[in-house]
Design an enzyme around this catalytic site. Structure first.
Site, PDB file in Angstrom:
ATOM      1  N   PRO A  62       0.790  -1.226   0.000  1.00  0.00           N
ATOM      2  CA  PRO A  62       0.000   0.000   0.000  1.00  0.00           C
ATOM      3  C   PRO A  62       0.825   1.281   0.000  1.00  0.00           C
ATOM      4  CG  PRO A  62      -0.146  -1.125   2.117  1.00  0.00           C
ATOM      5  CD  PRO A  62       0.506  -2.073   1.164  1.00  0.00           C
ATOM      6  N   ASN A  63       0.355   2.210  -0.786  1.00  0.00           N
ATOM      7  CA  ASN A  63       0.870   3.586  -0.884  1.00  0.00           C
ATOM      8  C   ASN A  63       2.180   3.689  -1.671  1.00  0.00           C
ATOM      9  OD1 ASN A  63      -1.258   4.798   0.691  1.00  0.00           O
ATOM     10  ND2 ASN A  63      -0.355   3.767   2.445  1.00  0.00           N
ATOM     11  N   ARG A 122       5.076  11.099  -2.520  1.00  0.00           N
ATOM     12  CA  ARG A 122       4.798  10.779  -1.113  1.00  0.00           C
ATOM     13  C   ARG A 122       6.046  11.055  -0.258  1.00  0.00           C
ATOM     14  NH1 ARG A 122       4.645   4.611   1.219  1.00  0.00           N
ATOM     15  NH2 ARG A 122       3.943   5.146   3.321  1.00  0.00           N
ATOM     16  N   TYR A 142      11.212   9.109   1.270  1.00  0.00           N
ATOM     17  CA  TYR A 142      11.244   8.051   0.251  1.00  0.00           C
ATOM     18  C   TYR A 142      11.960   8.456  -1.043  1.00  0.00           C
ATOM     19  CZ  TYR A 142       7.832   5.889   3.359  1.00  0.00           C
ATOM     20  OH  TYR A 142       7.213   5.344   4.459  1.00  0.00           O
ATOM     21  N   ASN A 178       8.176  -5.345  -0.513  1.00  0.00           N
ATOM     22  CA  ASN A 178       8.037  -4.133   0.287  1.00  0.00           C
ATOM     23  C   ASN A 178       6.561  -4.051   0.606  1.00  0.00           C
ATOM     24  OD1 ASN A 178       7.825  -1.697   1.496  1.00  0.00           O
ATOM     25  ND2 ASN A 178       9.017  -0.561  -0.029  1.00  0.00           N
ATOM     26  N   ALA A 209       2.991  -0.566   5.006  1.00  0.00           N
ATOM     27  CA  ALA A 209       2.536  -0.623   6.396  1.00  0.00           C
ATOM     28  C   ALA A 209       2.012  -2.000   6.798  1.00  0.00           C
ATOM     29  CB  ALA A 209       1.468   0.441   6.644  1.00  0.00           C
ATOM     30  N   GLU A 232      12.683  -9.174   2.673  1.00  0.00           N
ATOM     31  CA  GLU A 232      11.844  -8.048   3.099  1.00  0.00           C
ATOM     32  C   GLU A 232      12.601  -6.762   2.774  1.00  0.00           C
ATOM     33  OE1 GLU A 232      10.956  -8.141   7.310  1.00  0.00           O
ATOM     34  OE2 GLU A 232      10.428  -6.003   7.323  1.00  0.00           O
ATOM     35  N   HIS A 280      12.625  -2.373   2.640  1.00  0.00           N
ATOM     36  CA  HIS A 280      12.077  -1.045   2.938  1.00  0.00           C
ATOM     37  C   HIS A 280      13.011   0.010   2.375  1.00  0.00           C
ATOM     38  CE1 HIS A 280       9.210  -2.971   5.493  1.00  0.00           C
ATOM     39  NE2 HIS A 280      10.207  -3.642   6.045  1.00  0.00           N
ATOM     40  N   ARG A 314      12.866   5.349  12.549  1.00  0.00           N
ATOM     41  CA  ARG A 314      11.589   6.058  12.485  1.00  0.00           C
ATOM     42  C   ARG A 314      10.725   5.703  13.710  1.00  0.00           C
ATOM     43  NH1 ARG A 314       9.138   5.271   6.700  1.00  0.00           N
ATOM     44  NH2 ARG A 314       7.858   7.021   7.431  1.00  0.00           N
TER      45      ARG A 314
HETATM   46  C1  DQA Z   1       8.199   1.334   3.924  1.00  0.00           C
HETATM   47  C2  DQA Z   1       8.227   1.594   5.431  1.00  0.00           C
HETATM   48  C3  DQA Z   1       6.875   1.339   6.060  1.00  0.00           C
HETATM   49  O1  DQA Z   1       6.928   1.580   7.455  1.00  0.00           O
HETATM   50  C4  DQA Z   1       5.845   2.253   5.451  1.00  0.00           C
HETATM   51  O2  DQA Z   1       4.578   1.991   5.983  1.00  0.00           O
HETATM   52  C5  DQA Z   1       5.823   2.184   3.965  1.00  0.00           C
HETATM   53  C6  DQA Z   1       7.093   2.122   3.250  1.00  0.00           C
HETATM   54  C7  DQA Z   1       9.536   1.690   3.251  1.00  0.00           C
HETATM   55  O3  DQA Z   1       9.685   1.310   2.072  1.00  0.00           O
HETATM   56  O4  DQA Z   1      10.378   2.367   3.833  1.00  0.00           O
HETATM   57  O5  DQA Z   1       4.779   2.265   3.341  1.00  0.00           O
HETATM   58  O6  DQA Z   1       7.968  -0.055   3.715  1.00  0.00           O
END
Ligand code: DQA
Length: 152
Positions: A10-11, A18, A23, A79, A82, A103, A105, A112
């Protein structure tokens, strides 16, 4: 040629606009392009996808699991956004399919908020890549390729 699955949660479709201070400025299309280049360099096929829906991500993990069962999957890079911090269903899908999972990020989640320090995915991941910006995707592909080379 084996396939690398790269799933984005998501997102992540909002990359580029964003929270650029967290990011960066690259869009998801830019990330796909750099990941594709890394796959070409390492002789891997790429499946690159994004969804805002947990169930869709799970269906794609099952799809990757079928390739894994046929010996055609290099691994899964996820990735999960959240959902990383909440999803037992993603944990179960990775565990249940037995895929090799990295995994990923973009940001350093440990630098954070405290709610980002817990991951349901880490216990079922082969490794975790975080804090290297979008270059982490290329690094993760390189890690999968390295695992392939040492397995053969
Ligand atoms: C993320 C880190 C997560 O905590 C966050 O909710 C994201 C992006 C990252 O790529 O740094 O959506 O996965």
């Amino acid at each position: 040629m084996k396939t690398a699955y790269v799933l984005n949660g998501p997102n992540l479709n909002l990359l580029g606009t964003r929270e650029p201070a967290v990011y960066g400025a690259a869009t998801l299309a830019d990330v796909e392009q750099l990941t594709r280049l890394a796959c070409e360099q390492h002789g891997l096929e790429l499946v690159f996808r994004q969804s805002n829906h947990e169930g869709q991500l799970i269906d794609w993990i099952h799809e990757a699991g079928r390739l894994h069962a046929q010996g055609e999957l290099a691994g899964l890079i996820i990735n999960a956004g959240a959902y990383t911090h909440t999803s037992i269903a993603l944990h179960d899908a990775i565990k249940g399919t037995g895929v090799v999972c990295i995994e990923l990020h973009i940001s350093n989640v440990f630098a954070r908020e405290a709610f980002r320090h817990h991951s349901t995915i880490s216990p079922v991941a082969r490794g975790v890549m975080c804090g290297f910006g979008v270059q982490g995707y290329a690094l993760a592909i390189s890690a999968l390729a390295g695992m392939q080379a040492s397995a053969s």
